[in-house]
Design an enzyme around this catalytic site. Structure first.
Site, PDB file in Angstrom:
ATOM      1  N   ASP A  83       0.852  -1.184   0.000  1.00  0.00           N
ATOM      2  CA  ASP A  83       0.000   0.000   0.000  1.00  0.00           C
ATOM      3  C   ASP A  83       0.893   1.242   0.000  1.00  0.00           C
ATOM      4  OD1 ASP A  83       0.957   0.314   2.608  1.00  0.00           O
ATOM      5  OD2 ASP A  83      -0.932  -0.292   3.551  1.00  0.00           O
ATOM      6  N   ALA A  84       0.305   2.405   0.145  1.00  0.00           N
ATOM      7  CA  ALA A  84       1.070   3.655   0.079  1.00  0.00           C
ATOM      8  C   ALA A  84       2.117   3.766   1.187  1.00  0.00           C
ATOM      9  CB  ALA A  84       0.118   4.851   0.138  1.00  0.00           C
TER      10      ALA A  84
END
Length: 138
Positions: free
Chosen positions: A17-18
């Site tokens: 994810d980010a």
């Protein structure tokens, strides 16, 4: 006798994810590849099951417990073992680790079915022997 199979893999950007933490659903893809490799190394590639018998394994139940997150660029391993082998089903345990850290534990139930109808089928002897080679059972 084999008893357990280990598959190693690198965590890539596309898996995260980010924040650089592995997205929860990616563990399912990692585990699927590890199950496929475990059967291949036990002498029965899943493609051969389909080609020779018209049978396939499908996931009928899945549980996953997340312990510690994998992160971008980690080198991880999945250890696959078989807990039980029945007439048409088997249950696997897959442990995801990174060094000494346990990242996740999966329990997976697979059913053997006829590909053309989706009806349950007995696990053929050759595949039963491969599953038992990965089994914790004596």
């Amino acid at each position: 006798m084999m008893k357990a199979h280990k598959t190693g893999f690198r965590v890539y950007y596309e898996d995260t994810d980010a924040g650089g933490i592995v997205y929860h659903a990616r563990y399912l893809a990692f585990a699927e590849r590890a199950r496929t490799e475990a059967l291949r190394m036990a002498g029965t590639p899943v493609s051969a099951l389909q080609e020779e018998t018209g049978l396939v394994f499908v996931v009928t139940k899945l549980g996953i417990e997340y312990h510690q997150p994998l992160r971008l660029d980690d080198w991880a391993e999945i250890t696959t073992t078989i807990d039980t082998v029945g007439a048409a089903r088997c249950q696997l345990r897959q442990i995801v680790t990174c060094g000494d850290m346990r990242a996740a534990t999966l329990t997976v139930e697979l059913a053997c079915i006829m590909q053309n109808s989706g009806r349950p089928a007995r696990i053929p002897p050759r595949w039963r022997a491969s599953l038992q080679a990965l089994s914790n059972q004596s």
